[in-house]
Design an enzyme around this catalytic site. Sequence first.
Site, PDB file in Angstrom:
ATOM      1  N   HIS A 262       0.813  -1.220   0.000  1.00 34.68           N
ATOM      2  CA  HIS A 262       0.000   0.000   0.000  1.00 34.68           C
ATOM      3  C   HIS A 262       0.845   1.268   0.000  1.00 34.68           C
ATOM      4  O   HIS A 262       0.317   2.368  -0.141  1.00 34.68           O
ATOM      5  CB  HIS A 262      -0.931   0.019   1.208  1.00 34.68           C
ATOM      6  CG  HIS A 262      -0.209   0.318   2.489  1.00 34.68           C
ATOM      7  ND1 HIS A 262       0.500  -0.639   3.169  1.00 34.68           N
ATOM      8  CD2 HIS A 262      -0.056   1.461   3.186  1.00 34.68           C
ATOM      9  CE1 HIS A 262       1.049  -0.092   4.234  1.00 34.68           C
ATOM     10  NE2 HIS A 262       0.736   1.182   4.274  1.00 34.68           N
TER      11      HIS A 262
HETATM   12  C1  UD1 Z   1      -2.070   5.757   5.615  1.00 37.20           C
HETATM   13  C2  UD1 Z   1      -0.759   6.254   6.211  1.00 37.20           C
HETATM   14  C3  UD1 Z   1       0.289   5.157   6.079  1.00 37.20           C
HETATM   15  C4  UD1 Z   1      -0.185   3.857   6.686  1.00 37.20           C
HETATM   16  C5  UD1 Z   1      -1.503   3.480   6.019  1.00 37.20           C
HETATM   17  C6  UD1 Z   1      -2.044   2.195   6.575  1.00 37.20           C
HETATM   18  C7  UD1 Z   1      -0.281   8.666   5.999  1.00 37.20           C
HETATM   19  C8  UD1 Z   1       0.585   9.635   5.329  1.00 37.20           C
HETATM   20  N1  UD1 Z   1      -0.251   7.406   5.512  1.00 37.20           N
HETATM   21  O1  UD1 Z   1      -1.857   5.567   4.222  1.00 37.20           O
HETATM   22  O2  UD1 Z   1       1.461   5.554   6.763  1.00 37.20           O
HETATM   23  O3  UD1 Z   1       0.772   2.847   6.476  1.00 37.20           O
HETATM   24  O4  UD1 Z   1      -2.441   4.543   6.239  1.00 37.20           O
HETATM   25  O5  UD1 Z   1      -3.227   1.836   5.973  1.00 37.20           O
HETATM   26  O6  UD1 Z   1      -0.964   8.996   6.928  1.00 37.20           O
HETATM   27  N2  UD1 Z   1      -9.181   4.985   1.466  1.00 37.20           N
HETATM   28  C9  UD1 Z   1     -10.393   4.353   1.428  1.00 37.20           C
HETATM   29  N3  UD1 Z   1     -10.962   4.004   2.629  1.00 37.20           N
HETATM   30  C10 UD1 Z   1     -10.380   4.265   3.824  1.00 37.20           C
HETATM   31  C11 UD1 Z   1      -9.153   4.940   3.841  1.00 37.20           C
HETATM   32  C12 UD1 Z   1      -8.559   5.285   2.660  1.00 37.20           C
HETATM   33  O7  UD1 Z   1     -10.956   4.094   0.379  1.00 37.20           O
HETATM   34  O8  UD1 Z   1     -10.960   3.916   4.883  1.00 37.20           O
HETATM   35  C13 UD1 Z   1      -8.533   5.333   0.181  1.00 37.20           C
HETATM   36  C14 UD1 Z   1      -8.857   6.710  -0.301  1.00 37.20           C
HETATM   37  O9  UD1 Z   1      -8.912   6.692  -1.672  1.00 37.20           O
HETATM   38  C15 UD1 Z   1      -7.646   7.515   0.116  1.00 37.20           C
HETATM   39  C16 UD1 Z   1      -6.526   6.508  -0.018  1.00 37.20           C
HETATM   40  O10 UD1 Z   1      -7.127   5.269   0.350  1.00 37.20           O
HETATM   41  O11 UD1 Z   1      -7.468   8.628  -0.674  1.00 37.20           O
HETATM   42  C17 UD1 Z   1      -5.345   6.785   0.841  1.00 37.20           C
HETATM   43  O12 UD1 Z   1      -5.735   6.977   2.202  1.00 37.20           O
HETATM   44  P1  UD1 Z   1      -4.813   7.858   3.191  1.00 37.20           P
HETATM   45  O13 UD1 Z   1      -5.398   7.855   4.556  1.00 37.20           O
HETATM   46  O14 UD1 Z   1      -4.538   9.159   2.565  1.00 37.20           O
HETATM   47  O15 UD1 Z   1      -3.433   7.096   3.165  1.00 37.20           O
HETATM   48  P2  UD1 Z   1      -3.062   5.539   3.197  1.00 37.20           P
HETATM   49  O16 UD1 Z   1      -2.502   5.153   1.881  1.00 37.20           O
HETATM   50  O17 UD1 Z   1      -4.194   4.729   3.742  1.00 37.20           O
END
Ligand code: UD1
Length: 372
Positions: free
Chosen positions: A205
């Site tokens: 991820h």
């Molecule tokens: C975040 C953390 C990362 C951690 C990871 C674990 C930061 C910078 N990154 O990354 O360090 O290892 O979480 O999972 O804080 N999304 C969904 N549903 C959700 C959450 C996210 O669909 O419940 C999708 C959305 O499109 C979102 C993307 O995932 O834009 C990324 O989510 P985000 O919270 O920005 O970062 P992660 O890649 O999850």
Amino acid sequence: RKVLHIVGARPNFMKVAPIHRAIRERGVLSQTLVHTGQHYDVKMSDVFFTDLGMPAPDIHLGIGSGSHTEQTARVMLELEKVFASEKPDLVSVVGDVNSTLAGALVAAKMNIRLAHVEAGLRSGDHSMPEEINRLLTDRVADLLLTPSADADANLLREGIAPSRIRLVGNVMIDSLLTAREQALRLPTLKELGFTPRHYAVCTLHRASNVDDVNTLRGLLSALAHVASRLPVVFPVHPRTRKRIVDMGLGSTLERTPGLRLVDPLGYLEFLALTSQARLVFTDSGGLQEETTVLGIPCLTVRENTERPITVDVGTNLVVGTDPARIQQAADLILDGHEKKGRVPELWDGRSGERIARLYEEVLGVGDAPRRA
Ligand code: UD1
């Protein structure tokens, strides 16, 4: 005296649960649990509260996704209001996600005592958003609680006063040790048709791996090679699923022999899988530590790690993202040449308790201080 905990993203929950439990059981401090809503899917958030036996958050900010700046700023705006009304004596943040940094900055601006759990980890890679979050959070924290001695050394090198640093061990491992037996009783393996040690687990991820089409393609080809030798289960993070769809890689993956894509799993189900795997293939931070404790070989498909102790003493190998190198490393393990390791000191299931005692100590309540 009140402690306010901040959780936001999946890897936060298993770190806060043991601290929250220890504070509750000791009954000396009061506490408030705030969920920023950085992660919001049931499978990325709610299931962890149930699996970890953690009470529902007292306050939910519902922030959701966005650019790093938007997400961090929105959490900050909401937390400022929460801190003003809750008046915590200490704000406790864990890990390195955007919600961690947001909480740290607001606490620092409002002059509230700040503790950072999992302080001092460094990958040295400033292009990694988590590295920025770690550096800045540590810079403003009053109390830096570290999982291992290498983290202490990093902080001292950055000029942090030794009196602010305490080695407390790895709190995430508290959750693992508490849940392991329960996880092993689940029918997860049977449902997937797996037998212990005859399958691999993959997670991917990290933005640097899944947002770049060439890197992702390379990693998936190495994974296909592993899957040609033994079945692989790949619980797909929402970010990764989006990229796979956008890049049109879905149908190839679905047709890859031996590879099984599934939705993200709960804490217990996932632990059931990792603890009985032959091999873990990952870019996660936490999994490098969990596999070290479980004694399962781990291939970390990144160019660096902020958790070098898992390589120095544990079962982790950092193999980069070149498919040929990953395949070679996987073949060695599958041919029976796996790296043995041991469990780092203080990764003993007692870190939550040490942290609770320290919070009492710095807030001037409870027993006389004990060596952390
Ligand atoms: C975040 C953390 C990362 C951690 C990871 C674990 C930061 C910078 N990154 O990354 O360090 O290892 O979480 O999972 O804080 N999304 C969904 N549903 C959700 C959450 C996210 O669909 O419940 C999708 C959305 O499109 C979102 C993307 O995932 O834009 C990324 O989510 P985000 O919270 O920005 O970062 P992660 O890649 O999850």
